[in-house]
Design a protein around this motif. Structure first.
Motif, PDB file in Angstrom:
ATOM      1  N   SER A  45      57.925  -9.942 -23.215  1.00 50.51           N
ATOM      2  CA  SER A  45      57.840 -10.118 -21.759  1.00 50.51           C
ATOM      3  C   SER A  45      59.119  -9.631 -21.077  1.00 50.51           C
ATOM      4  N   LEU A  46      60.267  -9.807 -21.730  1.00 53.28           N
ATOM      5  CA  LEU A  46      61.514  -9.337 -21.102  1.00 53.28           C
ATOM      6  C   LEU A  46      61.628  -7.814 -21.095  1.00 53.28           C
ATOM      7  N   ILE A  47      61.141  -7.170 -22.151  1.00 54.11           N
ATOM      8  CA  ILE A  47      61.170  -5.692 -22.167  1.00 54.11           C
ATOM      9  C   ILE A  47      60.241  -5.164 -21.059  1.00 54.11           C
ATOM     10  N   ASP A  48      59.093  -5.823 -20.902  1.00 52.66           N
ATOM     11  CA  ASP A  48      58.179  -5.411 -19.823  1.00 52.66           C
ATOM     12  C   ASP A  48      58.839  -5.581 -18.449  1.00 52.66           C
ATOM     13  N   LYS A  49      59.505  -6.708 -18.285  1.00 50.54           N
ATOM     14  CA  LYS A  49      60.190  -6.970 -17.010  1.00 50.54           C
ATOM     15  C   LYS A  49      61.277  -5.934 -16.753  1.00 50.54           C
ATOM     16  N   MET A  50      62.028  -5.636 -17.808  1.00 47.56           N
ATOM     17  CA  MET A  50      63.122  -4.677 -17.716  1.00 47.56           C
ATOM     18  C   MET A  50      62.582  -3.284 -17.383  1.00 47.56           C
ATOM     19  N   ARG A  51      61.470  -2.941 -18.012  1.00 49.37           N
ATOM     20  CA  ARG A  51      60.842  -1.640 -17.767  1.00 49.37           C
ATOM     21  C   ARG A  51      60.349  -1.561 -16.313  1.00 49.37           C
ATOM     22  N   ASP A  52      59.692  -2.623 -15.846  1.00 50.26           N
ATOM     23  CA  ASP A  52      59.180  -2.645 -14.471  1.00 50.26           C
ATOM     24  C   ASP A  52      60.325  -2.589 -13.471  1.00 50.26           C
ATOM     25  N   TYR A  53      61.354  -3.375 -13.741  1.00 52.51           N
ATOM     26  CA  TYR A  53      62.457  -3.403 -12.791  1.00 52.51           C
ATOM     27  C   TYR A  53      63.215  -2.085 -12.775  1.00 52.51           C
ATOM     28  N   SER A  54      63.348  -1.440 -13.937  1.00 48.54           N
ATOM     29  CA  SER A  54      64.054  -0.150 -13.959  1.00 48.54           C
ATOM     30  C   SER A  54      63.278   0.862 -13.125  1.00 48.54           C
ATOM     31  N   GLU A  55      61.961   0.761 -13.141  1.00 49.90           N
ATOM     32  CA  GLU A  55      61.130   1.666 -12.338  1.00 49.90           C
ATOM     33  C   GLU A  55      61.388   1.444 -10.839  1.00 49.90           C
ATOM     34  N   VAL A  56      61.402   0.169 -10.429  1.00 46.59           N
ATOM     35  CA  VAL A  56      61.678  -0.174  -9.025  1.00 46.59           C
ATOM     36  C   VAL A  56      63.043   0.390  -8.620  1.00 46.59           C
TER      37      VAL A  56
END
Ligand code: FE2
Length: 134
Positions: A45-56
């Motif tokens: 879940s943290l890698i997903d969050k990190m990936r999403d936030y890096s996109e933003v």
């Protein structure tokens, strides 16, 4: 101990982008901790969050660069895509690879270098932040 620590040498002199870099670093540190504890659900879940936030963050940074007519906007955006691809590879293979901490350290170093060297190159194109009412 956190994997990466934000300090002034990483500042690009624009609060919005500095805050996003800090947020991204926090997520990286949390994900790294989960990896070290082999907490697989949290890792995912943290890698997903990190990936999403890096996109933003990348979208926001690229929009700033284009609006300021930064001449290397396209090449810079390409570097962001490289990072996103690496994170995607990591996410896809994270349950079959054994040296996760090492791969993740490599990823986080890549991002630190990017902020300290590539992002700082666009500082002269940013608006002056200490102008009153700017
Ligand atoms: Fe960047």
């Amino acid at each position: 101990m956190p994997l990466i620590q934000w300090d002034e040498t990483m500042s690009v002199g624009m609060d919005e982008l500095d805050d996003q870099h800090r947020e991204l670093i926090d997520l990286i540190n949390e994900a790294y901790e989960a990896i070290q504890r082999h907490d697989e659900p949290l890792m995912a879940s943290l890698i997903d969050k990190m990936r999403d936030y890096s996109e933003v963050h990348f979208r926001a940074e690229e929009a700033v660069l284009r609006s300021r007519n930064y001449p290397d906007s396209e090449a810079h955006a390409e570097q962001h895509r490289t990072f996103s691809d690496k994170v995607d590879d990591f996410r896809r293979d994270m349950f079959v690879k054994t040296n996760l901490s090492q791969i993740f350290i490599f990823l986080s170093r890549w991002l630190t270098n990017h902020i300290m060297h590539e992002d700082r190159k666009f500082i002269p194109w940013l608006p002056e932040t200490d102008d009153e009412g700017a």
